[in-house]
Structures are given as C-alpha cells and as structure tokens.
Design an enzyme around this catalytic site. Structure first.
Site, PDB file in Angstrom:
ATOM      1  N   GLU A 142     -40.331  42.923 100.150  1.00 60.66           N
ATOM      2  CA  GLU A 142     -39.146  43.516 100.785  1.00 60.66           C
ATOM      3  C   GLU A 142     -39.547  44.233 102.063  1.00 60.66           C
ATOM      4  O   GLU A 142     -40.699  44.634 102.204  1.00 60.66           O
ATOM      5  CB  GLU A 142     -38.505  44.539  99.827  1.00 60.66           C
ATOM      6  CG  GLU A 142     -37.987  43.902  98.565  1.00 60.66           C
ATOM      7  CD  GLU A 142     -37.406  44.929  97.589  1.00 60.66           C
ATOM      8  OE1 GLU A 142     -37.384  46.135  97.899  1.00 60.66           O
ATOM      9  OE2 GLU A 142     -36.988  44.495  96.509  1.00 60.66           O
ATOM     10  N   LYS A 152     -40.193  47.278 104.273  1.00 65.35           N
ATOM     11  CA  LYS A 152     -40.422  48.702 104.025  1.00 65.35           C
ATOM     12  C   LYS A 152     -39.685  49.446 105.120  1.00 65.35           C
ATOM     13  O   LYS A 152     -40.122  49.481 106.259  1.00 65.35           O
ATOM     14  CB  LYS A 152     -41.915  49.028 104.052  1.00 65.35           C
ATOM     15  CG  LYS A 152     -42.191  50.511 103.800  1.00 65.35           C
ATOM     16  CD  LYS A 152     -43.667  50.758 103.686  1.00 65.35           C
ATOM     17  CE  LYS A 152     -44.049  52.161 103.263  1.00 65.35           C
ATOM     18  NZ  LYS A 152     -43.158  53.249 103.511  1.00 65.35           N
ATOM     19  N   ARG A 180     -36.169  58.355 101.315  1.00 67.95           N
ATOM     20  CA  ARG A 180     -35.769  57.909  99.987  1.00 67.95           C
ATOM     21  C   ARG A 180     -34.488  58.610  99.579  1.00 67.95           C
ATOM     22  O   ARG A 180     -34.370  59.833  99.719  1.00 67.95           O
ATOM     23  CB  ARG A 180     -36.889  58.291  99.013  1.00 67.95           C
ATOM     24  CG  ARG A 180     -36.801  57.642  97.650  1.00 67.95           C
ATOM     25  CD  ARG A 180     -37.578  56.370  97.690  1.00 67.95           C
ATOM     26  NE  ARG A 180     -37.647  55.662  96.437  1.00 67.95           N
ATOM     27  CZ  ARG A 180     -38.788  55.408  95.800  1.00 67.95           C
ATOM     28  NH1 ARG A 180     -39.920  55.857  96.263  1.00 67.95           N
ATOM     29  NH2 ARG A 180     -38.793  54.704  94.698  1.00 67.95           N
ATOM     30  N   ARG A 187     -36.366  62.417  97.635  1.00 64.44           N
ATOM     31  CA  ARG A 187     -37.537  62.223  96.799  1.00 64.44           C
ATOM     32  C   ARG A 187     -38.052  63.549  96.238  1.00 64.44           C
ATOM     33  O   ARG A 187     -38.651  63.603  95.179  1.00 64.44           O
ATOM     34  CB  ARG A 187     -38.569  61.570  97.712  1.00 64.44           C
ATOM     35  CG  ARG A 187     -39.878  61.363  97.169  1.00 64.44           C
ATOM     36  CD  ARG A 187     -40.616  60.537  98.191  1.00 64.44           C
ATOM     37  NE  ARG A 187     -42.034  60.776  98.051  1.00 64.44           N
ATOM     38  CZ  ARG A 187     -42.950  60.040  98.640  1.00 64.44           C
ATOM     39  NH1 ARG A 187     -42.608  59.057  99.433  1.00 64.44           N
ATOM     40  NH2 ARG A 187     -44.209  60.298  98.466  1.00 64.44           N
ATOM     41  N   GLU A 192     -33.381  53.476 100.358  1.00 61.43           N
ATOM     42  CA  GLU A 192     -33.934  54.119 101.545  1.00 61.43           C
ATOM     43  C   GLU A 192     -32.797  54.202 102.566  1.00 61.43           C
ATOM     44  O   GLU A 192     -32.145  53.188 102.860  1.00 61.43           O
ATOM     45  CB  GLU A 192     -35.094  53.270 102.089  1.00 61.43           C
ATOM     46  CG  GLU A 192     -35.828  53.885 103.242  1.00 61.43           C
ATOM     47  CD  GLU A 192     -36.993  54.786 102.825  1.00 61.43           C
ATOM     48  OE1 GLU A 192     -37.179  55.068 101.615  1.00 61.43           O
ATOM     49  OE2 GLU A 192     -37.720  55.226 103.735  1.00 61.43           O
ATOM     50  N   PHE A 216     -32.765  49.216  96.812  1.00 62.85           N
ATOM     51  CA  PHE A 216     -33.775  48.279  96.325  1.00 62.85           C
ATOM     52  C   PHE A 216     -34.008  48.336  94.815  1.00 62.85           C
ATOM     53  O   PHE A 216     -34.753  47.525  94.277  1.00 62.85           O
ATOM     54  CB  PHE A 216     -35.103  48.442  97.076  1.00 62.85           C
ATOM     55  CG  PHE A 216     -35.631  49.841  97.156  1.00 62.85           C
ATOM     56  CD1 PHE A 216     -36.240  50.422  96.079  1.00 62.85           C
ATOM     57  CD2 PHE A 216     -35.507  50.562  98.335  1.00 62.85           C
ATOM     58  CE1 PHE A 216     -36.735  51.710  96.160  1.00 62.85           C
ATOM     59  CE2 PHE A 216     -36.000  51.859  98.419  1.00 62.85           C
ATOM     60  CZ  PHE A 216     -36.618  52.437  97.319  1.00 62.85           C
ATOM     61  N   ARG A 241     -47.269  56.886  90.680  1.00 63.74           N
ATOM     62  CA  ARG A 241     -47.765  56.013  91.743  1.00 63.74           C
ATOM     63  C   ARG A 241     -48.336  54.791  91.049  1.00 63.74           C
ATOM     64  O   ARG A 241     -49.394  54.860  90.451  1.00 63.74           O
ATOM     65  CB  ARG A 241     -48.828  56.750  92.564  1.00 63.74           C
ATOM     66  CG  ARG A 241     -49.135  56.071  93.868  1.00 63.74           C
ATOM     67  CD  ARG A 241     -49.980  56.935  94.767  1.00 63.74           C
ATOM     68  NE  ARG A 241     -49.253  58.041  95.352  1.00 63.74           N
ATOM     69  CZ  ARG A 241     -48.351  57.935  96.318  1.00 63.74           C
ATOM     70  NH1 ARG A 241     -48.045  56.756  96.813  1.00 63.74           N
ATOM     71  NH2 ARG A 241     -47.745  58.996  96.800  1.00 63.74           N
ATOM     72  N   LYS A 290     -47.476  48.960  99.013  1.00 59.61           N
ATOM     73  CA  LYS A 290     -46.972  49.004 100.390  1.00 59.61           C
ATOM     74  C   LYS A 290     -48.026  48.438 101.324  1.00 59.61           C
ATOM     75  O   LYS A 290     -49.220  48.611 101.096  1.00 59.61           O
ATOM     76  CB  LYS A 290     -46.630  50.436 100.779  1.00 59.61           C
ATOM     77  CG  LYS A 290     -47.770  51.403 100.607  1.00 59.61           C
ATOM     78  CD  LYS A 290     -47.339  52.825 100.869  1.00 59.61           C
ATOM     79  CE  LYS A 290     -48.467  53.776 100.529  1.00 59.61           C
ATOM     80  NZ  LYS A 290     -48.125  55.165 100.557  1.00 59.61           N
TER      81      LYS A 290
HETATM   82  P1  AMP Z   1     -45.028  55.805 101.519  1.00 62.93           P
HETATM   83  O1  AMP Z   1     -44.007  56.878 101.788  1.00 62.93           O
HETATM   84  O2  AMP Z   1     -45.785  55.389 102.717  1.00 62.93           O
HETATM   85  O3  AMP Z   1     -45.875  56.111 100.301  1.00 62.93           O
HETATM   86  O4  AMP Z   1     -44.210  54.490 101.107  1.00 62.93           O
HETATM   87  C1  AMP Z   1     -43.344  54.436 100.012  1.00 62.93           C
HETATM   88  C2  AMP Z   1     -41.927  54.746 100.464  1.00 62.93           C
HETATM   89  O5  AMP Z   1     -41.361  53.666 101.192  1.00 62.93           O
HETATM   90  C3  AMP Z   1     -40.960  54.915  99.327  1.00 62.93           C
HETATM   91  O6  AMP Z   1     -41.031  56.211  98.792  1.00 62.93           O
HETATM   92  C4  AMP Z   1     -39.615  54.656  99.978  1.00 62.93           C
HETATM   93  O7  AMP Z   1     -39.103  55.872 100.487  1.00 62.93           O
HETATM   94  C5  AMP Z   1     -39.954  53.761 101.150  1.00 62.93           C
HETATM   95  N1  AMP Z   1     -39.375  52.416 101.088  1.00 62.93           N
HETATM   96  C6  AMP Z   1     -38.846  51.773 102.148  1.00 62.93           C
HETATM   97  N2  AMP Z   1     -38.415  50.565 101.820  1.00 62.93           N
HETATM   98  C7  AMP Z   1     -38.661  50.385 100.500  1.00 62.93           C
HETATM   99  C8  AMP Z   1     -38.436  49.310  99.585  1.00 62.93           C
HETATM  100  N3  AMP Z   1     -37.881  48.162  99.958  1.00 62.93           N
HETATM  101  N4  AMP Z   1     -38.835  49.504  98.297  1.00 62.93           N
HETATM  102  C9  AMP Z   1     -39.419  50.655  97.903  1.00 62.93           C
HETATM  103  N5  AMP Z   1     -39.635  51.706  98.732  1.00 62.93           N
HETATM  104  C10 AMP Z   1     -39.278  51.579 100.022  1.00 62.93           C
END
Ligand code: AMP
Length: 574
Positions: free
Chosen positions: A250, A252, A257, A272, A302, A343, A419, A425
């Site tokens: 998907e 990102k 969140r 979040r 998101e 999502f 986690r 990601k």
């Molecule tokens: P990070 O903040 O870098 O740890 O990346 C994870 C975050 O990406 C999640 O907490 C979401 O807020 C965001 N996110 C964006 N798009 C998506 C998606 N399609 N699925 C899950 N999380 C997503």
C-alpha cells in the site's frame, strides 16, 4: 495509604537502574496493593487517570515555582535561582521544604487519596481565577509534604517522575506478582493493556490470578485503542522475504494516524497517542457518517493533507497545526483540507476483528466505504508476488508525494500497540549532512527543563553567515541511562552545551552562537520559504555530535543544492 509510603516506593525504584530489581520492588508493592488503593497505579505512571483519558495534570514549571514559593514562604526569584543551580525543580522543592521544616513545626499527614483528589481537580478548572485556584490546590499539598514527598509531588506535577518505570516494567511486575512461573503471562498482560489502556483495569483482572480472565478485557468503541506499528525494511526483496508471497502493498501516506470510532451516530477520532481530535476535524466526522456503511466500527487510517488548488498531497508538517488548533477550525479546515485513507478495520457491527486475517479486514474496508477522493478513500493497494510490480508501485507512491510503501502479510491478525513483523514500511534511503545548531526551543511536559527542539543551519555564501534549514527534535535520547548507543546525544547533554552559548532569549527559545556541530540524517530536501536558506529537510534526525568537525567543514548551500539535484537517485529502483 500514606503518600509517604508511595514516596518511599519512588525512592527505591529510582534508586536502581537495574530492570530486574525494579520489577522485584514493584511486584511486591502490587501484590499487596489493596482494592481501595488501586488507583495509585495511575500515580506510578505519572498520571491521574487511565492513559486513554484526556484529563492530564498539565502544570507548567512556572506554576509549580509559584506554588513552591507559596508553600515554603520563599520568593519566586530565589526558587528560580535554586532551580538554575540544581536543575531539577523536584530537588528544589525538597531542599526548600526541609529548610522550612527546621523553622516551623506545622505538619499534616498527606495521604495518596488526598493527593489524587487535589490533582484531579486541576484539569477540571476553567475560566477566571483558574491559575490562583490551581496554585491553591498544589500549595495545600506542598504545605503538608515532607521533603521527599515534596520532591515527588513536584515531579508528578511537571510530568517528570524520573523513576524509570516504563509500561514494560509494570507489565513484568504484574506478571511476577500474580502469575509467577506462567510464561505466557507478560504477553497476555500486554495484550490486555494494549486493548484497554487502563492499567488499573488490568490490575483488577490480574488479581483474580486466572490467566484466562485477562482475555475478557476487550476494546470498547469510543475508548481509544493503540495502533499497530510497523517494522522497517530497506528493499522490496527483503519485504517479500519476511512476509512471503503474495503480500499486500500500500502507499505509505505522509500524514498522521487517525483511528476512527463510530457507534450509532456518534463519531470519535483519535491520534496514535490516544488524543481525541474529533473537534478539530468536523469534516472527517461528516465523511464517516455519509460515506461509510455500518452501525458501529473502528477504522484505522492515515489523514493526509493536500493542496486545494493543485490537488497534490502535501507533507505532514503542513497539516500538523490542525491537530493542536482548538479555535477558528472552519478557516483552517478550508486552508488545510485532509483526505482520510482507510487501511484497516478492528471492529464491525458488534464484533472484534482483531483475530481475522488482514486480507479479510482489508476487503471489508473496501466493501463499506464509498470512495470520495479528497474526502475519504481506502488506501491504494496492490496484492502481488511480482517484485517488479512492487517496485513500480513504490516509485509511483514517491512520485505521488508519499513517503514510500507499507508491505503487509495477508494472513496476520491486528495487534494493537505492537511493532509487528507482519506490517513493514519501506522508505527511501536516508542521507546525512553535517550542520550547526543555531537555536533551540524550550521543552514542555516531561521535557520541561530541557531544550527539546533545535534549529539547524548550513553555511551561507558570506563568510560567517549561517542559514537555517530546519528544526529537529528526533534522534535525541531522553535520558543518559537510556543511551544504548554511546554515540547518541541526550536532551540533558545538549541543553548543558547550549546554555553557555545563548546570544538572545526569546519567548519560545533561544538563539545561540554556532558552535555545536551535529550529523543530521534526512529523507529529502525540499525548497521552502520557511527557512532563510530557502531549503528545508524532510524527516531530519540528529544522529550524533561532531566535536571532531570544524565550522568550516559543515555543509554549504552548494552541497545542499547538489544533494537536492541528486536525491532521486537515493530513491532506489529510480
Ligand atoms: P512510521 O511512522 O515511519 O513508523 O510508519 C508507520 C506509520 O505510517 C503508521 O503509524 C501510519 O501512521 C502510517 N501509514 C501511512 N500509510 C499507511 C498504510 N497504508 N498502512 C499502515 N500505516 C500507514
């Protein structure tokens, strides 16, 4: 219970840095904690209510100083002087209380019940005279406090207990107290905490000493639940290897969140960090009511900002002010619209979906949402086993101004707050620059007393000129003792380095002489009118101090421009 007993517990927990010793101390305390005193657990967490509850203590250093001054009869200036000398407002309260005790005999007995009662009145106060009423409530506690009690009261007020008990310590202590030798207990307790976000509720179930009972704790619509978190991979191949084929990929999205709850006609939106942001996003409430079928549900999404004219997605920084803003919401909503990208789904029409496989949940999302681009959509997704297709999709996400992609295991359940290795990601490789700190902003809450955000600059064209290129608050560790990696710098360390370099004090922070050189990683350089260099770093993070570098060696405008022109190459597969 006497507050003195709790202060003694804080002392012994803070007196050791060893996790096992902390668990030992805390488990004995919890094992003997009576039903009547169970809400003390909130105090242990530095709170007055469960984590999900928005009523927080929220007292500024300034207000605490006034209360210390009133309770000890020593004027505020002297309190501030002591604070500058000692560096910990709690220690200041302890010292001044003990000096006062030598002068007077007045003493009352402080109970945890009274402490909780007064602290819980703080967030209820509103309107005229609030500050005075708050000071009166705190002063009442401080006047009855013994020196050590004053220390922990003040630390509790300003949100900096410094006893080193994290959620994991509480979890392990509950397991040791009530389920010794049951291997699965910590896992089950963590599940229960993640679902309820209320440690006292979990404590009540633990007391029954039946592990199965913990499964009865479930999420509730309207009560925030923690989001599932992702692990990182560096390549698409690595992602497939970890998840198996096929998997879902998907976009990102680069927003924030948003977990959406709906029960009948009531919609609630949480971030979040469990913050309720329903009032800040009235348009999202409408989208949910109009475009999602179902009587009750919890969606994971998101929220992403976009430019109204060009319809291009913008970065998170652009919409971050919408989260905090409590007034003029309509105007801001016009200027900074968001699109909700759903999502996942955790609950639907009376049933928990946490245990259902992701593919089923993702299908349901797509069944119940009627797509309205720039309002609400389901996240852009492909399901594939083909690495080339996955790479193309990743490049497309970057071209569309998104951060990268998420790769998800089709069979995995939803694990709140974890986690997990089945949601990954992938973002472009990071680059780094050596830059100099030229300013800093004061921290709030548990970071009060420190500088918590730092202005970083590069060299300008003129000699001795430094131009701002960003603001950074990540990459820095909270406490010295948490430094697993010796190269990392802590907020305390940076604050001490900054103090002697202050050139000018401003409301929010200070300007400093350019002396502290740091390595900063970032994901992307953008042109930006916000900083006087004309550039801004996206996702900057301080990785280390560079005392070995000279000012003449830091990045200049030419290097920044070169990196800007080269950056597509770091996107991989590009
Ligand atoms: P990070 O903040 O870098 O740890 O990346 C994870 C975050 O990406 C999640 O907490 C979401 O807020 C965001 N996110 C964006 N798009 C998506 C998606 N399609 N699925 C899950 N999380 C997503």
């Amino acid at each position: 219970m006497l507050y003195k007993k709790l202060a003694e517990l804080y002392e012994s927990l803070g007196g050791t840095t060893k996790r096992l010793e902390k668990i030992d101390i805390l488990s004995k305390f919890l094992e003997h904690l009576s039903d009547e005193d169970r809400e003390i657990i909130y105090l242990l967490e530095g709170n007055i209510y469960p984590e999900y509850d928005e009523r927080k203590i929220g007292i500024s250093n300034q207000l605490a100083i006034k209360a210390i001054s009133k309770a000890t009869g020593i004027n505020s200036k002297k309190v501030i002087q002591e604070w500058k000398k000692i560096g910990d407002l709690g220690e200041v309260a302890k010292k001044l209380t003990s000096e006062k005790k030598q002068r007077t005999l007045a003493s009352h007995i402080l109970t945890t019940k009274k402490v909780l009662e007064n602290l819980r009145k703080l967030p209820e106060l509103e309107g005229k005279g609030t500050v005075d009423k708050k000071i009166a409530l705190i002063t009442e506690l401080l006047t009855s406090a013994e020196p050590t009690e004053a220390l922990y009261l003040v630390r509790t007020l300003i949100g900096d207990l410094r006893i080193g008990t994290q959620e994991s310590t509480i979890r392990e202590s509950l397991a040791k107290a009530f389920f010794e030798n049951i291997d699965e207990a910590p896992e089950k307790i963590q599940d229960a905490i993640d679902k309820s976000n209320d440690t006292v509720e979990v404590f009540d179930y633990c007391k029954k000493r039946k592990i199965k009972e913990l499964e009865k704790i479930s999420m509730q619509i309207g009560k925030p639940i923690k989001a599932m978190l992702a692990q990182k991979v560096s390549t698409i191949e690595e992602g497939f290897k970890a998840l198996g084929k096929p998997c879902a990929i998907e976009y990102k999205y680069d927003g924030f969140r948003m977990i959406i709850h709906k029960k009948n006609s009531e919609v609630k939106l949480f971030t979040r960090s469990l913050e309720n942001v329903t009032l800040q996003f009235p348009e999202v409430v409408e989208y949910i009511k109009q475009f999602v079928k179902g009587d009750s549900f919890i969606l994971d999404s998101e929220a992403v900002g976009y430019d109204k004219k060009t319809k291009k997605y913008t970065s998170f920084q652009n919409i971050s002010q919408r989260i905090k803003r409590k007034y003029n919401i309509e105007k801001l909503q016009e200027e900074l619209p968001v699109e909700v990208n759903v999502f996942d789904i955790l609950f639907y029409n009376g049933k928990s979906l946490l245990e259902k496989p992701f593919e089923e949940r993702a299908k349901l999302v797509r069944k119940i949402i009627s797509l309205h681009p720039y309002k609400i959509i389901s996240s852009k997704q492909i399901i594939t086993s083909d690495e080339n297709k996955a790479k193309e999709f990743y490049k497309e996400a970057l071209r569309n101004n998104q951060e990268g992609v998420m790769m998800k295991n089709l069979k995995a359940p939803y694990k709140p707050g974890r986690r997990v290795g089945n949601m990954l990601k992938m973002k472009p490789e990071e680059k780094d620059l050596d830059l100099v700190i030229t300013g800093a902003e004061y921290g709030k809450g548990k970071r009060s007393g420190w500088f918590s955000s730092f202005i970083i600059s590069c060299k300008g064209d003129k000699s001795g000129e430094y131009l701002e290129i960003g603001k950074v608050g990540t990459g820095i560790v909270e406490k010295e003792e948490n430094k697993e990696d010796n190269e990392k710098v802590s907020f305390g360390e940076l604050t001490e380095k900054i103090k002697p370099l202050i050139k000018k004090e401003e409301k929010e922070g200070v300007c400093i002489k350019p002396r502290i050189i740091v390595s900063v990683t970032y994901q992307e350089i953008q042109k930006s009118p916000n900083y006087n260099s004309g550039w801004a770093l996206r996702f900057p993070r301080i990785t280390k101090l560079r005392p070995d570098k000279l000012l003449s060696e830091i990045a200049d405008l030419k290097e920044i421009e070169k990196d800007f022109n080269n950056q597509k190459r770091n996107w991989r597969y590009g």
